[in-house]
Design an enzyme around this catalytic site. Sequence first.
Site, PDB file in Angstrom:
ATOM      1  N   GLU A  49      46.097  48.335  26.671  1.00  0.00           N
ATOM      2  CA  GLU A  49      46.964  48.773  25.583  1.00  0.00           C
ATOM      3  C   GLU A  49      47.980  49.829  26.037  1.00  0.00           C
ATOM      4  O   GLU A  49      49.124  49.831  25.611  1.00  0.00           O
ATOM      5  CB  GLU A  49      46.066  49.356  24.490  1.00  0.00           C
ATOM      6  CG  GLU A  49      46.719  49.460  23.146  1.00  0.00           C
ATOM      7  CD  GLU A  49      45.704  49.903  22.103  1.00  0.00           C
ATOM      8  OE1 GLU A  49      44.747  49.155  21.844  1.00  0.00           O
ATOM      9  OE2 GLU A  49      45.862  51.015  21.562  1.00  0.00           O
ATOM     10  N   ASP A  50      47.557  50.721  26.898  1.00  0.00           N
ATOM     11  CA  ASP A  50      48.367  51.911  27.208  1.00  0.00           C
ATOM     12  C   ASP A  50      49.000  51.944  28.587  1.00  0.00           C
ATOM     13  O   ASP A  50      49.739  52.879  28.895  1.00  0.00           O
ATOM     14  CB  ASP A  50      47.506  53.177  27.073  1.00  0.00           C
ATOM     15  CG  ASP A  50      47.095  53.440  25.641  1.00  0.00           C
ATOM     16  OD1 ASP A  50      47.738  52.893  24.734  1.00  0.00           O
ATOM     17  OD2 ASP A  50      46.134  54.193  25.424  1.00  0.00           O
TER      18      ASP A  50
END
Length: 177
Positions: free
Chosen positions: A63-64
């Site tokens: 996600e990051d």
Amino acid sequence: MAIPRLLEALDFAAVRHSAQRRKGPDAAPYVNHLIEVASLVANVGQVHDVEVLIAAVLHDVLEDTPTTAEEVTERFGPRVCRFVQALSDDKALPRRQRRQIALEELPQAEALVHVIKLADLASNIKLLPPNWTEERKREYMEWSEQAATICSPSCQPLAALYWERAGQTRAKLESGG
Ligand code: ZN
């Protein structure tokens, strides 16, 4: 070979998240959060399956960071990758939509995904970012409690910890803090 694999995951996550800080008042290194989540899964949730602990360490890496699912599969195996994918939102979507999709998908996720998610929620609910508006804090709390309600039956001890922390944060929010 459980401990070497877990250490490899910690090293990998620490490098990939190295430019990222937590949104809390002390802007802690992001890896602190990853270690806390994995430790909660092992020591509160009493889940000692190393692939679950690795997935806990890697739960934000798709996600990051620019890390791909193929890379996670190659280094840590398809089961770890499946867990991490189940815990990842699509950052291309707006926040409200991402949260809505998460609530729709969580009930179908396997119990071990719920365990990691509960640990993540428990880590995040302790202290909401101080620069968030009151409204954003309330919105987050509502979503977090809905997600935790879905996951709670999968791990009683982590659920207990989550609801204790959520109660404290809600009390602070209600008293204007
Ligand atoms: Zn997280």
